[in-house]
Scaffold this motif. Structure first.
Motif, mmCIF file in Angstrom:
data_model
loop_
_atom_site.group_PDB
_atom_site.id
_atom_site.type_symbol
_atom_site.label_atom_id
_atom_site.label_comp_id
_atom_site.label_asym_id
_atom_site.label_seq_id
_atom_site.Cartn_x
_atom_site.Cartn_y
_atom_site.Cartn_z
ATOM 1 N N ASP A 62 23.490 33.890 32.564
ATOM 2 C CA ASP A 62 22.076 34.256 32.413
ATOM 3 C C ASP A 62 21.895 35.726 32.084
ATOM 4 O O ASP A 62 20.757 36.198 31.966
ATOM 5 N N GLY A 63 22.996 36.463 31.931
ATOM 6 C CA GLY A 63 22.919 37.870 31.593
ATOM 7 C C GLY A 63 22.797 38.801 32.774
ATOM 8 O O GLY A 63 22.679 40.025 32.605
ATOM 9 N N ASN A 64 22.833 38.280 34.004
ATOM 10 C CA ASN A 64 22.781 39.130 35.186
ATOM 11 C C ASN A 64 24.094 39.882 35.366
ATOM 12 O O ASN A 64 25.176 39.307 35.189
ATOM 13 N N ARG A 65 24.009 41.150 35.696
ATOM 14 C CA ARG A 65 25.188 41.948 36.006
ATOM 15 C C ARG A 65 25.326 42.023 37.526
ATOM 16 O O ARG A 65 24.424 42.483 38.234
ATOM 17 N N ILE A 66 26.474 41.591 38.028
ATOM 18 C CA ILE A 66 26.723 41.459 39.455
ATOM 19 C C ILE A 66 27.838 42.407 39.871
ATOM 20 O O ILE A 66 28.894 42.455 39.228
ATOM 21 N N VAL A 67 27.626 43.149 40.953
ATOM 22 C CA VAL A 67 28.660 44.025 41.498
ATOM 23 C C VAL A 67 29.679 43.164 42.245
ATOM 24 O O VAL A 67 29.336 42.479 43.212
ATOM 25 N N ASP A 68 30.907 43.183 41.794
ATOM 26 C CA ASP A 68 31.969 42.341 42.362
ATOM 27 C C ASP A 68 32.705 43.101 43.450
ATOM 28 O O ASP A 68 33.499 43.999 43.165
ATOM 29 N N VAL A 69 32.444 42.728 44.697
ATOM 30 C CA VAL A 69 33.133 43.363 45.826
ATOM 31 C C VAL A 69 34.215 42.430 46.369
ATOM 32 O O VAL A 69 34.758 42.653 47.441
ATOM 33 N N CYS A 70 34.520 41.376 45.617
ATOM 34 C CA CYS A 70 35.504 40.382 46.044
ATOM 35 C C CYS A 70 36.783 40.421 45.204
ATOM 36 O O CYS A 70 37.849 40.049 45.676
ATOM 37 N N GLY A 71 36.671 40.842 43.939
ATOM 38 C CA GLY A 71 37.843 40.972 43.082
ATOM 39 C C GLY A 71 38.629 39.692 42.909
ATOM 40 O O GLY A 71 39.864 39.716 42.864
ATOM 41 N N GLY A 72 37.914 38.543 42.804
ATOM 42 C CA GLY A 72 38.657 37.282 42.695
ATOM 43 C C GLY A 72 39.517 37.040 43.917
ATOM 44 O O GLY A 72 40.615 36.482 43.818
ATOM 45 N N ILE A 73 39.010 37.451 45.080
ATOM 46 C CA ILE A 73 39.742 37.456 46.352
ATOM 47 C C ILE A 73 41.055 38.224 46.189
ATOM 48 O O ILE A 73 42.148 37.734 46.480
ATOM 49 N N GLY A 74 40.919 39.460 45.708
ATOM 50 C CA GLY A 74 42.055 40.372 45.673
ATOM 51 C C GLY A 74 42.891 40.329 44.415
ATOM 52 O O GLY A 74 43.945 40.973 44.359
ATOM 53 N N VAL A 75 42.454 39.605 43.396
ATOM 54 C CA VAL A 75 43.257 39.461 42.175
ATOM 55 C C VAL A 75 43.071 40.644 41.218
ATOM 56 O O VAL A 75 44.040 41.203 40.707
ATOM 57 N N THR A 76 41.817 41.018 40.983
ATOM 58 C CA THR A 76 41.553 42.048 39.972
ATOM 59 C C THR A 76 41.585 43.439 40.617
ATOM 60 O O THR A 76 40.618 44.201 40.549
ATOM 61 N N THR A 77 42.710 43.760 41.203
ATOM 62 C CA THR A 77 42.876 45.023 41.925
ATOM 63 C C THR A 77 42.634 46.216 41.014
ATOM 64 O O THR A 77 42.051 47.220 41.437
ATOM 65 N N ILE A 78 43.081 46.154 39.768
ATOM 66 C CA ILE A 78 42.897 47.300 38.873
ATOM 67 C C ILE A 78 41.645 47.137 38.012
ATOM 68 O O ILE A 78 41.421 47.920 37.083
ATOM 69 N N GLY A 79 40.821 46.139 38.324
ATOM 70 C CA GLY A 79 39.572 45.927 37.605
ATOM 71 C C GLY A 79 39.662 44.774 36.625
ATOM 72 O O GLY A 79 40.743 44.411 36.152
ATOM 73 N N HIS A 80 38.512 44.192 36.332
ATOM 74 C CA HIS A 80 38.442 43.100 35.356
ATOM 75 C C HIS A 80 38.752 43.616 33.944
ATOM 76 O O HIS A 80 38.366 44.720 33.565
ATOM 77 N N THR A 81 39.432 42.796 33.189
ATOM 78 C CA THR A 81 39.743 43.022 31.765
ATOM 79 C C THR A 81 40.197 44.450 31.491
ATOM 80 O O THR A 81 39.717 45.114 30.567
ATOM 81 N N ASP A 82 41.126 44.939 32.302
ATOM 82 C CA ASP A 82 41.715 46.255 32.033
ATOM 83 C C ASP A 82 42.311 46.253 30.627
ATOM 84 O O ASP A 82 43.056 45.342 30.248
ATOM 85 N N GLU A 83 41.976 47.263 29.838
ATOM 86 C CA GLU A 83 42.353 47.265 28.419
ATOM 87 C C GLU A 83 43.854 47.152 28.207
ATOM 88 O O GLU A 83 44.317 46.405 27.333
ATOM 89 N N ALA A 84 44.627 47.872 29.008
ATOM 90 C CA ALA A 84 46.078 47.855 28.826
ATOM 91 C C ALA A 84 46.667 46.487 29.173
ATOM 92 O O ALA A 84 47.589 45.999 28.500
ATOM 93 N N VAL A 85 46.141 45.871 30.209
ATOM 94 C CA VAL A 85 46.630 44.549 30.618
ATOM 95 C C VAL A 85 46.268 43.505 29.565
ATOM 96 O O VAL A 85 47.104 42.675 29.179
#
Length: 449
Positions: A62-85
């Motif tokens: 729906d286009g809502n921007r949500i602050v993610d304080v869960c990180g996929g339960i600890g998966v996206t430790t270095i952030g979502h869609t890190d460019e280098a990764v």
């Protein structure tokens, strides 16, 4: 589903934006479709359907921007869609997506094993088996320990969580919902009291003596292959043991030939401010388990242990079709590089200082917050009924629901749903921390009114 292949996720602003109620109409539409074809056992905490993400922000359909304080339960430790990764995975995907390492191997698997050997917090040379998930890591850690020792017994701690397979769900403290109704549970598993400073009032040495006495009486040290410990318990409520507890357990294991396994599926790989959380307790494990954050969102898990333990398995005894997939391995190498290049260990400690400090100030204002605990970017608050230590899972859920309506995604934890956990990416800004704490403050104040 969007068909625009030219979306630049790096342009997603790192702040919340609400265009609809939460969940919005398109999310509700997708949820209705999902209920027709996905069983209810595959439960979602929040029926927000995500279209893209970057850094610490999720964007739903729906286009809502949500602050993610869960990180996929600890998966996206270095952030979502890190460019280098993303670049590393994309490049590898254009070369080879799969061959099966136990048929025709490839370099990226070896590179990940070399990196895990470099950072192994135990003694001596280390070797690694790569698999797909945290539960597979635990399964294989136990399997290898049993092979090495020739013993059947597995010791775990109360409030532990290790997975949803037959063995790992049998190892969990909480049977429901993970094991209830699914048939016989695995045997030779012994669940001992843990260290829980808020509730047991014991020093680390006192708690360790209680754990050891229980295991010696119920299992017998001579029959135990391994003790599997989360240095900071994850699903159990982010419980940090009292000082001296883990060193005393490790010493007892060493004296009795028991393999000490550090389950770092949720705590590991830079999240707590050291590469592995166990390093902060002065313990050198025999085996360390990784998954979740190791590959930036790609499925990968590692079982890394002292060479003599890992070498005890016969050729063909270890492995799996997708274990150590080349695309996941390429992503993992990039994650290790980003941890070093972006000084993410220091960033985790900074998040602990700022976030934990703000949560401690919040606890001083709201009597329902009984405890603030955790390490690095792995933090939690335990919620009780004011004036008691009685669990208040209902208040936890109401606060989480209020936060969601403000564009902040939170998650509960604890055997009784009695804690709110925070697993932000290591790119989480001070501004986002302040926003999350403000939202929590307003939610607790509203609930107390």
């Amino acid at each position: 589903m969007s068909t625009d292949s030219h979306i630049d996720v790096s342009e997603i602003p790192q702040e919340p934006l609400l265009l609809t109620e939460i969940p919005g109409p398109r999310s509700r539409e997708l949820h209705a479709r999902r209920q027709a074809v996905v069983p209810p056992g595959v439960h979602s905490v929040m029926p927000l359907y995500i279209e893209r993400a970057h850094g610490s922000i999720l964007v739903d359909v729906d286009g809502n921007r949500i602050v993610d304080v869960c990180g996929g339960i600890g998966v996206t430790t270095i952030g979502h869609t890190d460019e280098a990764v993303v670049a590393a995975a994309r490049e590898q995907m254009g070369r080879v997506t799969h061959t099966l390492f136990t048929m025709t191997p490839y370099e990226s698997y070896v590179e990940v094993a070399e990196l895990l050997a470099k950072y192994f917090p135990g003694e001596g040379q280390a070797k690694t088996l790569l698999m797909n998930s945290g539960a597979e890591a635990v399964e294989n850690g136990v399997k290898i320990a049993r092979k090495f020792t020739g013993r059947p017994g597995v010791a775990v701690l109360e409030h532990a969580y290790h997975g949803r397979t037959m063995l790992t769900s049998s190892m969990n403290f909480k049977g429901a919902p993970y094991a209830a109704g699914y048939g016989p549970r695995a045997g030779d598993i012994y669940k001992a009291p843990n260290s829980y400073p808020l509730r047991d009032g014991l020093s680390g040495l006192e708690a360790a003596a209680r754990t050891i006495a229980y295991l010696e009486k119920t299992a017998g040290a001579e029959d135990l292959a391994c003790l599997v410990v989360e240095p900071v318990q994850g699903e159990g409520g982010f419980i940090v043991p009292a000082d001296g507890y883990l060193p005393a357990l490790a010493e007892w294991c060493r004296a009795n030939g028991i393999v000490f396994i550090s389950d770092e599926v949720q705590a590991g790989l830079a999240r707590t401010g050291t590469m592995f959380a166990i390093e902060q307790f002065g313990v050198q494990p025999d085996i360390v388990l990784t998954a979740k954050g190791i590959a930036g969102g790609m499925p990968l898990a590692g079982i890394t242990g002292r060479a003599e333990i890992m070498d005890s398995s016969q050729p063909g005894g270890l492995g799996g079709t997708f274990g150590g997939n080349p695309v996941s391995c390429a992503a993992a190498v990039a994650v290790f590089n980003q941890i070093e290049n972006d000084q993410l260990l220091a960033r985790a400690k900074h998040i602990e200082d700022v976030f934990k400090g703000a949560l401690t100030d919040l606890a001083a204002k709201h009597e329902a917050i009984a405890d603030v605990r955790g390490l690095g970017a792995m933090l939690a608050i335990e919620i009780v009924k004011p004036g008691t230590l009685d669990h208040d899972a209902a208040l936890v859920q109401r606060v989480i629901d209020r936060a969601a309506q403000q564009g902040v995604l939170l998650l509960s934890a604890g055997a009784y749903g009695n804690a709110i956990r925070f697993l932000p990416s290591l790119q989480f800004t001070d501004e986002l921390i302040a926003l999350v704490v403000r939202v929590l403050d307003e939610a607790f104040a509203a609930e107390a009114a």
